[in-house]
Motif scaffolding. Structure first.
Motif, mmCIF file in Angstrom:
data_model
loop_
_atom_site.group_PDB
_atom_site.id
_atom_site.type_symbol
_atom_site.label_atom_id
_atom_site.label_comp_id
_atom_site.label_asym_id
_atom_site.label_seq_id
_atom_site.Cartn_x
_atom_site.Cartn_y
_atom_site.Cartn_z
ATOM 1 N N VAL A 491 0.837 -1.202 0.000
ATOM 2 C CA VAL A 491 0.000 0.000 0.000
ATOM 3 C C VAL A 491 0.873 1.252 0.000
ATOM 4 C CG1 VAL A 491 -1.636 1.355 1.379
ATOM 5 C CG2 VAL A 491 -1.988 -1.100 1.082
ATOM 6 N N TYR A 492 1.892 1.266 0.859
ATOM 7 C CA TYR A 492 2.764 2.440 0.943
ATOM 8 C C TYR A 492 3.486 2.687 -0.382
ATOM 9 C CZ TYR A 492 2.205 2.180 6.053
ATOM 10 O OH TYR A 492 1.700 2.160 7.330
ATOM 11 N N TYR A 496 3.131 5.996 -2.379
ATOM 12 C CA TYR A 496 4.335 6.792 -2.666
ATOM 13 C C TYR A 496 4.435 7.093 -4.156
ATOM 14 C CZ TYR A 496 9.200 7.687 -3.854
ATOM 15 O OH TYR A 496 10.350 8.209 -4.389
ATOM 16 N N ASN A 497 4.181 6.085 -4.969
ATOM 17 C CA ASN A 497 4.252 6.290 -6.417
ATOM 18 C C ASN A 497 3.259 7.347 -6.877
ATOM 19 O OD1 ASN A 497 5.629 5.133 -8.865
ATOM 20 N ND2 ASN A 497 3.504 4.892 -9.502
ATOM 21 N N SER A 499 1.991 9.873 -4.757
ATOM 22 C CA SER A 499 2.114 11.151 -4.055
ATOM 23 C C SER A 499 3.531 11.693 -3.977
ATOM 24 C CB SER A 499 1.588 11.001 -2.623
ATOM 25 O OG SER A 499 2.436 10.130 -1.876
ATOM 26 N N GLY A 500 4.523 10.812 -4.057
ATOM 27 C CA GLY A 500 5.897 11.244 -3.861
ATOM 28 C C GLY A 500 6.240 11.527 -2.415
ATOM 29 N N TYR A 501 5.374 11.199 -1.475
ATOM 30 C CA TYR A 501 5.633 11.471 -0.058
ATOM 31 C C TYR A 501 6.669 10.473 0.440
ATOM 32 C CZ TYR A 501 4.762 12.520 4.868
ATOM 33 O OH TYR A 501 4.902 12.889 6.184
ATOM 34 N N GLN A 502 7.863 10.930 0.701
ATOM 35 C CA GLN A 502 9.021 10.073 0.911
ATOM 36 C C GLN A 502 8.899 9.123 2.093
ATOM 37 O OE1 GLN A 502 11.489 10.053 -1.375
ATOM 38 N NE2 GLN A 502 12.380 8.274 -0.330
ATOM 39 N N PRO A 503 8.327 9.533 3.244
ATOM 40 C CA PRO A 503 8.239 8.570 4.361
ATOM 41 C C PRO A 503 7.502 7.286 3.998
ATOM 42 C CG PRO A 503 7.856 10.791 5.163
ATOM 43 C CD PRO A 503 7.903 10.884 3.672
ATOM 44 N N LEU A 504 6.572 7.334 3.060
ATOM 45 C CA LEU A 504 5.879 6.118 2.645
ATOM 46 C C LEU A 504 6.867 5.113 2.067
ATOM 47 C CD1 LEU A 504 2.778 7.782 0.985
ATOM 48 C CD2 LEU A 504 2.689 6.235 2.954
ATOM 49 N N PHE A 505 7.739 5.588 1.200
ATOM 50 C CA PHE A 505 8.732 4.695 0.609
ATOM 51 C C PHE A 505 9.755 4.262 1.642
ATOM 52 C CE2 PHE A 505 12.866 3.891 -1.272
ATOM 53 C CZ PHE A 505 12.559 2.895 -2.188
ATOM 54 N N ASP A 506 10.225 5.191 2.447
ATOM 55 C CA ASP A 506 11.306 4.888 3.378
ATOM 56 C C ASP A 506 10.915 3.790 4.364
ATOM 57 O OD1 ASP A 506 12.802 6.799 2.119
ATOM 58 O OD2 ASP A 506 12.469 8.354 3.645
ATOM 59 N N ARG A 507 9.705 3.897 4.923
ATOM 60 C CA ARG A 507 9.292 2.893 5.913
ATOM 61 C C ARG A 507 9.080 1.531 5.231
ATOM 62 N NH1 ARG A 507 8.335 5.427 11.422
ATOM 63 N NH2 ARG A 507 9.762 7.143 11.049
ATOM 64 N N ALA A 508 8.471 1.538 4.062
ATOM 65 C CA ALA A 508 8.243 0.273 3.354
ATOM 66 C C ALA A 508 9.568 -0.367 2.960
ATOM 67 C CB ALA A 508 7.384 0.513 2.120
ATOM 68 N N TYR A 509 10.489 0.424 2.431
ATOM 69 C CA TYR A 509 11.736 -0.143 1.944
ATOM 70 C C TYR A 509 12.586 -0.680 3.091
ATOM 71 C CZ TYR A 509 15.966 -0.890 -0.704
ATOM 72 O OH TYR A 509 17.053 -1.476 -1.291
ATOM 73 N N THR A 510 12.648 0.049 4.188
ATOM 74 C CA THR A 510 13.439 -0.419 5.330
ATOM 75 C C THR A 510 12.952 -1.785 5.788
ATOM 76 O OG1 THR A 510 13.839 1.856 6.049
ATOM 77 C CG2 THR A 510 14.158 0.125 7.686
ATOM 78 N N ALA A 511 11.641 -1.958 5.877
ATOM 79 C CA ALA A 511 11.089 -3.235 6.328
ATOM 80 C C ALA A 511 11.370 -4.347 5.319
ATOM 81 C CB ALA A 511 9.591 -3.100 6.560
ATOM 82 N N ILE A 512 11.170 -4.069 4.038
ATOM 83 C CA ILE A 512 11.422 -5.088 3.010
ATOM 84 C C ILE A 512 12.890 -5.504 3.029
ATOM 85 C CG2 ILE A 512 11.471 -5.491 0.520
ATOM 86 C CD1 ILE A 512 8.989 -3.671 0.317
ATOM 87 N N GLN A 513 13.771 -4.532 3.163
ATOM 88 C CA GLN A 513 15.198 -4.836 3.210
ATOM 89 C C GLN A 513 15.532 -5.727 4.409
ATOM 90 O OE1 GLN A 513 17.754 -1.404 3.784
ATOM 91 N NE2 GLN A 513 19.386 -2.355 2.572
ATOM 92 N N LEU A 544 7.803 -3.193 -5.439
ATOM 93 C CA LEU A 544 9.084 -2.511 -5.269
ATOM 94 C C LEU A 544 9.829 -2.441 -6.602
ATOM 95 C CD1 LEU A 544 11.232 -1.210 -3.467
ATOM 96 C CD2 LEU A 544 12.090 -3.511 -2.960
ATOM 97 N N VAL A 545 9.766 -3.521 -7.384
ATOM 98 C CA VAL A 545 10.361 -3.494 -8.722
ATOM 99 C C VAL A 545 9.686 -2.424 -9.578
ATOM 100 C CG1 VAL A 545 10.665 -4.830 -10.854
ATOM 101 C CG2 VAL A 545 11.130 -5.890 -8.629
ATOM 102 N N ARG A 546 8.416 -2.239 -9.423
ATOM 103 C CA ARG A 546 7.700 -1.200 -10.164
ATOM 104 C C ARG A 546 8.219 0.192 -9.806
ATOM 105 N NH1 ARG A 546 3.966 -2.383 -14.361
ATOM 106 N NH2 ARG A 546 2.594 -4.092 -13.748
ATOM 107 N N VAL A 547 8.463 0.408 -8.508
ATOM 108 C CA VAL A 547 8.881 1.732 -8.052
ATOM 109 C C VAL A 547 10.367 1.963 -8.312
ATOM 110 C CG1 VAL A 547 9.102 3.217 -6.013
ATOM 111 C CG2 VAL A 547 7.047 1.836 -6.333
#
Length: 846
Positions: A491-492, A496-497, A499-513, A544-547
């Motif tokens: 969802v995030y 993010y894709n 809205s560009g709101y960076q915290p959405l990507f940052d929190r999702a990516y940190t968890a996926i990593q 994530l591959v899409r983004v």
């Protein structure tokens, strides 16, 4: 010589004619066993009473005493008339089979009425042949049976063939009968002076195996062959029948029509209407009265009335199968189930160009998000004055507690479905709900992208959203569960894709990593198994591959796919897994005592041929759809095609039970090719249906397949409007920080300090004993500590130095430890954070 030959042939013919005894019974022509016997060239002459049947019976015949009527009653064996008829049966040398008896005849042992709950049939002898070995398991579902004390039956020198017991296992009682009350189910009493006729008793109405949907079919065929052998039919035939509910395809290899995919989508969505789960006004009021009365017993509704969606849709059918093959409904109205069903109708509306589906889809989503009360409001000054739970989606309306609680994954799936519906129907009036739910969830997602799987709204309001947002949940072992966490990351990424709101990507990516760096070492199975965890992780990785399409991100996706596809059977099914090398634990029912006491997997061992459509196959279909469209990987494409073919084939069909025509049940055994599994789950068993989760995501992927598109592409069609809505609401959820307050001069010598600090500030707050005599304010002295970083401050107490007249100074001192988190946020803040009501209070050292 010719005469001798003819005589010999006549004698042989006569002997053959006498080989099989005739069958006569108390029964009706509609009885399942009667019909199956007639189909096997064993005609049964049915009579209305025991005396009539015995009178009509030939010498040496088999007498079948079967239950009659829609709601079976005990078979009378001990009344004076029954005793008289059985005496005549003795004179005619009849062999007697009686089911659901009122007593054990000739012994005057009365029966007690009992209902099967968790018990299953356990084979105790070799009466059914090599394929029906002792400890083999079968299901009668929730039928009534005649309960006799096991010790009493044993004392009668009975040969027991089947018993009922609550036992762990898939096909076999793996823990034996340890600690189990074994209720006699099928037993024989040998002919003796005390029992003057050969007697076989079944304590349950076994002859109702079709309408009661007994399973598995092949095992019950062996039971009836064994039963006929016990009664003297040699060789016993194999009875055949068409189950009341059965798969669309006869096997994994049978041919399908060219329209099979389209037909499955149509029937799968049509099931919502025929299921009786969309309440109309009458049903809505019935349920309201049911809940108002505090009722908790399962609800077996009669009639398949269907509403228009304005009051949502119920959760599904419980897995209990009652008399007549019906199943009780779960009358909960859940945010996820309603939104996911709305998506299914929206996809059929677009794929099959059906405008009535679009209207029903809108009404469903309007119910749950517009007037159903699931989206949490923010009303400053009332229940949630600071809006800490604003935007979150309540779990369910089933109870007051469930309406006051949210589950992260349920919110995530509801958001995915709502995004899809909004885009498919080109309707933007739900975007505010979507945007506020996305941001509301983000506020309680911790620094590492993990967060609590569920919480009560009252706790969020008490603790404050910042306590969740600034927490690090990566040390919590339960965080490493894609089932509870990963769909919110998807969802995030979509948000993010847009809205560009960076915290959405940052929190999702940190968890996926973190998930991928710790795969599978830290990953935990759910109570339902392992395969589902890999299936769940496909979606966020594909998006994530899409983004950000990088070789690393594609490698992550390949890693999970390779782990998942190892469990794919050639027929397309994903086989469930309870243990795997490198994982932190296993999920299985350990013993008989624990069977039916917790959420449980469908299998007992990794080799059990079962696929879970509630937790695995549905999400694998969605994840693979997204992975194929994101990468174009041919191996993923083959896996997806096989899975969808499997799902089309196993969709249920029924001419006698329309409420299950088109349904997907939770479990499917791809060897037996029918619904079967270990039915140990405390809530959602083998034969359960779910309007969300199962039915919705399977039909959604069928619709996406027909449209040759992906969920990502569908959602992104509305990306500009969604992004604008999210950006509009960001300041309400994450207000810009105020100008930094002045720092507090460093106490004492040296570059840093630890220990106590204090400062003074002014306040006009009456709650803090202001104002001082002759003033408009009072002076507060704050006491605190330097935090572990050596710079930030944490205030822990304060005192009013000049309280207003009439107040004792002792009344005007406060310690943070005496108050909850909400009070602390207002008056003392957190480490490095000033209190909300005194933002100028220093929060760091100079």
């Amino acid at each position: 010589k010719k005469k001798n030959l003819m005589l010999l042939l006549l004698l042989l013919f006569a002997a053959g004619s006498c080989a099989q005894p005739t069958l006569v019974g108390v029964c009706t022509d509609e009885n399942d066993l009667v019909q199956a016997l007639r189909g096997a060239a064993l005609p049964v002459a049915c009579h209305p009473s025991l005396s009539d049947a015995v009178a009509a019976a030939q010498h040496g015949a088999i007498l079948l005493l079967l239950t009659v009527g829609p709601e079976p009653n005990f078979t009378d064996l001990c009344s004076p008339s029954a005793k008289s008829a059985l005496a005549q049966a003795e004179a005619k040398d009849l062999t007697v089979f009686a089911e659901y008896p009122s007593c054990i005849p000739f012994k005057e042992v009365p029966a007690k009425l009992q209902t099967v709950e968790l018990e299953r049939a356990v084979v105790m002898s070799e009466f059914g042949g090599a394929g029906l070995a002792p400890l083999r398991l079968l299901s009668l579902h929730q039928t009534n049976f005649s309960s006799f004390d096991p010790a009493t039956v044993q004392s009668l020198a009975a040969q027991q063939h089947l018993v009922l017991g609550t036992v762990a296992g898939y096909d076999t009682a793996c823990d034996g009968l340890s600690g189990v009350t074994a209720h006699p189910l099928l037993f024989t009493l040998a002919r003796s002076p005390a029992v003057p006729v050969p007697l076989v008793l079944a304590t349950a109405p076994l002859s109702r195996f079709v309408r009661q949907r007994y399973a598995p079919q092949q095992a019950w065929q062996q039971v009836f062959s064994g039963l006929l052998s016990l009664l003297g039919v040699q060789p016993p035939p194999v009875l055949t029948w068409t189950p009341a509910v059965h798969p669309t395809a006869a096997s994994a290899n049978s041919s399908l029509p060219p329209t099979a995919l389209r037909d499955a989508l149509h029937l799968g969505v049509q099931w919502y209407i025929s299921s009786g789960l969309i309440p109309d006004a009458k049903r809505t009021l019935e349920v309201a009265h049911y809940k108002a009365a505090g009722s908790t017993s399962p609800v077996y509704f009669t009639g398949n009335t269907s509403g228009d969606g304005v009051m949502g849709i119920f959760e599904g059918h419980f897995g209990h199968i009652g008399p007549g093959g019906n199943q009780p409904q779960s009358v909960n109205l859940r945010d996820d189930c309603v939104t996911e069903t709305s998506m299914a109708f929206a996809l059929r509306a677009v794929a099959l160009q059906n405008q009535s589906d679009a209207q029903l889809s809108r009404r469903l989503l309007d119910y749950v998000w517009m007037h159903g009360g699931f989206s949490q409001p923010w009303q400053p000054g009332t229940i949630d004055p600071l809006g800490d739970s604003f935007g979150l989606l309540a779990w369910s309306s089933g109870t007051a507690a469930s309406a006051s609680e949210f589950y992260k994954d349920d919110d995530a799936r509801g958001l995915l479905a709502g995004m899809a519906t909004s885009s498919l129907l080109r309707d933007e009036h739900w975007l505010t709900v979507i945007a506020t739910a996305v941001l509301g969830n983000l506020r309680i997602t911790g620094l590492s992208g993990f967060g609590p799987g569920s919480a009560m709204f009252a706790d969020l309001q008490k603790n404050g959203w910042e306590s969740y947002f600034m927490a690090d949940y990566s040390g919590d072992a339960q965080s490493y569960s894609p089932h509870y966490q990963s769909y919110l990351w998807a969802v995030y990424l979509a948000a993010y894709n847009a809205s560009g709101y960076q915290p959405l990507f940052d929190r999702a990516y940190t968890a996926i990593q973190l998930m991928m760096e710790n795969y599978p070492r830290k990953w935990v199975p759910t109570a339902n198994g392992i395969t589902m965890q890999r299936a769940r992780m496909l979606l966020p990785l594909a998006w994530l591959v899409r983004v950000k399409d990088t070789p690393l991100h594609r490698d992550w996706l390949q890693t999970i796919f390779k782990g998942l596809v190892q469990r794919q059977h050639p027929c397309g099914a994903f086989q469930e897994e309870v243990c795997a090398d490198g994982w932190s634990s296993c999920a299985r029912v350990p013993n008989n005592h624990d069977y039916g006491s917790f959420e449980a997997p469908l299998n007992q061992n990794n080799s059990d041929p079962v696929s879970d459509l509630l937790y695995t196959s549905n999400f694998a279909a969605l994840g693979l759809t997204e992975a194929v469209h994101a990468t174009g990987d041919p191996a993923m494409a083959v896996s997806l095609a096989k899975l969808l073919d499997f799902l089309v084939r196993i969709q249920s069909r029924s001419s006698s039970l329309p409420q299950f025509h088109g349904a997907y049940f939770r479990a499917f055994d791809f060897d037996k090719w029918e619904v079967w599994g270990s039915d140990a789950d405390i809530g959602w068993g083998v034969w359960s249906t779910e309007t969300g989760w199962t039915q919705s995501w399977i039909t959604a992927t069928l619709g996406l397949r027909l449209l040759n598109t992906s969920l990502w592409s569908v959602v992104q069609q509305q990306s500009p409007a969604l992004g604008q809505a999210i950006r509009r609401w960001v300041p309400y959820f994450f207000p810009p920080p105020p100008p930094p307050p002045p720092c507090l001069p460093l106490p004492g010598p040296g570059p840093s300090a630890t220990g106590a600090v204090n400062t003074t500030t002014n306040t006009t707050d009456a709650a803090l004993c202001s104002p001082a005599p002759g003033q408009s304010y009072s002076t507060l002295r704050y006491f605190g500590q330097v935090c572990q970083d050596g710079k930030s401050l944490q205030w822990t107490a304060m005192a009013n130095l000049d309280p207003r007249p009439g107040l004792d100074p002792a009344q005007c001192r406060w310690n943070a430890s005496d108050h909850d988190m909400a009070w602390r946020r207002l008056y003392v803040g957190a480490c490095g954070t000033s209190p909300l009501l005194l933002p100028s209070l220093p929060n760091r050292l100079c």
